[in-house]
Design a protein around this motif. Structure first.
Motif, PDB file in Angstrom:
ATOM      1  N   GLU A  53      52.157  31.997   6.978  1.00 28.04           N
ATOM      2  CA  GLU A  53      53.977  32.240   6.664  1.00 28.04           C
ATOM      3  C   GLU A  53      54.382  31.359   6.772  1.00 28.04           C
ATOM      4  O   GLU A  53      55.396  30.071   6.309  1.00 28.04           O
ATOM      5  CB  GLU A  53      54.494  33.381   6.772  1.00 28.04           C
ATOM      6  CG  GLU A  53      56.143  33.261   6.382  1.00 28.04           C
ATOM      7  CD  GLU A  53      56.645  34.410   6.814  1.00 28.04           C
ATOM      8  OE1 GLU A  53      57.741  34.181   7.164  1.00 28.04           O
ATOM      9  OE2 GLU A  53      56.041  35.655   6.900  1.00 28.04           O
ATOM     10  N   GLN A  54      53.833  30.697   8.143  1.00 26.89           N
ATOM     11  CA  GLN A  54      54.333  29.508   8.775  1.00 26.89           C
ATOM     12  C   GLN A  54      53.858  28.109   8.426  1.00 26.89           C
ATOM     13  O   GLN A  54      54.812  27.403   8.074  1.00 26.89           O
ATOM     14  CB  GLN A  54      54.403  28.971  10.860  1.00 26.89           C
ATOM     15  CG  GLN A  54      54.716  30.155  11.739  1.00 26.89           C
ATOM     16  CD  GLN A  54      54.701  30.103  13.025  1.00 26.89           C
ATOM     17  OE1 GLN A  54      53.235  29.337  12.820  1.00 26.89           O
ATOM     18  NE2 GLN A  54      55.579  30.133  13.963  1.00 26.89           N
ATOM     19  N   LEU A  57      55.964  27.793   4.720  1.00 23.91           N
ATOM     20  CA  LEU A  57      57.516  26.965   5.440  1.00 23.91           C
ATOM     21  C   LEU A  57      56.976  25.614   5.935  1.00 23.91           C
ATOM     22  O   LEU A  57      57.933  24.677   5.262  1.00 23.91           O
ATOM     23  CB  LEU A  57      57.929  27.780   6.394  1.00 23.91           C
ATOM     24  CG  LEU A  57      58.263  28.965   6.039  1.00 23.91           C
ATOM     25  CD1 LEU A  57      59.206  29.942   7.264  1.00 23.91           C
ATOM     26  CD2 LEU A  57      59.734  29.195   4.840  1.00 23.91           C
ATOM     27  N   CYS A  58      56.242  25.304   6.243  1.00 25.89           N
ATOM     28  CA  CYS A  58      56.896  24.030   7.315  1.00 25.89           C
ATOM     29  C   CYS A  58      55.297  23.055   5.745  1.00 25.89           C
ATOM     30  O   CYS A  58      56.144  22.002   5.820  1.00 25.89           O
ATOM     31  CB  CYS A  58      54.254  23.855   7.970  1.00 25.89           C
ATOM     32  SG  CYS A  58      55.062  22.083   8.772  1.00 25.89           S
ATOM     33  N   ALA A  60      56.302  23.479   2.533  1.00 28.05           N
ATOM     34  CA  ALA A  60      57.173  23.537   1.389  1.00 28.05           C
ATOM     35  C   ALA A  60      58.033  22.781   2.022  1.00 28.05           C
ATOM     36  O   ALA A  60      59.204  21.694   1.327  1.00 28.05           O
ATOM     37  CB  ALA A  60      58.431  24.592   1.681  1.00 28.05           C
ATOM     38  N   ARG A  61      58.897  22.379   3.860  1.00 26.07           N
ATOM     39  CA  ARG A  61      59.613  21.671   4.023  1.00 26.07           C
ATOM     40  C   ARG A  61      59.045  19.729   4.110  1.00 26.07           C
ATOM     41  O   ARG A  61      59.746  18.777   3.779  1.00 26.07           O
ATOM     42  CB  ARG A  61      59.940  21.528   5.629  1.00 26.07           C
ATOM     43  CG  ARG A  61      60.895  21.132   6.510  1.00 26.07           C
ATOM     44  CD  ARG A  61      62.482  20.860   6.210  1.00 26.07           C
ATOM     45  NE  ARG A  61      63.188  19.669   6.953  1.00 26.07           N
ATOM     46  CZ  ARG A  61      64.585  19.606   5.764  1.00 26.07           C
ATOM     47  NH1 ARG A  61      64.800  19.789   4.897  1.00 26.07           N
ATOM     48  NH2 ARG A  61      65.268  18.263   6.340  1.00 26.07           N
TER      49      ARG A  61
END
Length: 158
Positions: A53-54, A57-58, A60-61
């Motif tokens: 999940e991290q 998110l990483c 995507a950022r």
């Protein structure tokens, strides 16, 4: 292609964040995934799922920052004609006409906005109400607490 206005400082901050994500966070997350895989069954491995999940998110950022940097329109207020008009990047000193309270805001891009540091987004109601006005003008701005009148005392091209 969408353009993203930003100050030179905002552009540098996004570049620094991108470097941090690519050189530190991404390898850390990859190592966490590898470590979690070593613990066995992935179906019930909470560490593995959290690391994945991290990672999502990483990544995507990273994509978001790369898109914004690719469409960046860096505007340096010190290079603009200093004619007293409110434009992107300037710092505006305002006086609330009703109570005499002075406020100072810098008009910046969406990613740079931080109300605690008196940096407001160019897309905020206050900035939209000020853009194009000049020193000495009065601006009527709709705020959550109602219509507020501000006098523009000073426009600083810092």
């Amino acid at each position: 292609m969408q353009r993203y206005p930003m100050t030179p400082q905002g552009h540098a901050a996004l570049e620094a964040e991108l470097k941090q994500l690519k050189t530190i966070e991404r390898p850390r997350i990859t190592n966490a995934i590898a470590e979690a895989r070593e613990h066995g069954d992935l179906k019930e491995n909470a560490e593995y799922h959290a690391a994945r999940e991290q990672q999502g998110l990483c990544e995507a950022r990273i994509r978001d920052i790369e898109a914004k940097l690719g469409g960046a329109q860096v505007i340096d207020p010190t290079t603009l004609p200093q004619d007293g008009r409110v434009v992107f990047g300037v710092t505006v000193v305002l006086e609330n006409v009703d109570d005499g309270e002075e406020r100072r805001y810098q008009i910046v891009g969406d990613d740079e906005a931080d109300f605690k540091l008196n940096k407001i987004s160019v897309n905020s109601p206050i900035a939209r109400g000020l853009i194009g006005k000049s020193e000495g003008d009065e601006a009527q701005i709709q705020t959550p607490s109602g219509l507020v009148a501000f006098e523009i005392l000073e426009v600083l091209y810092q």
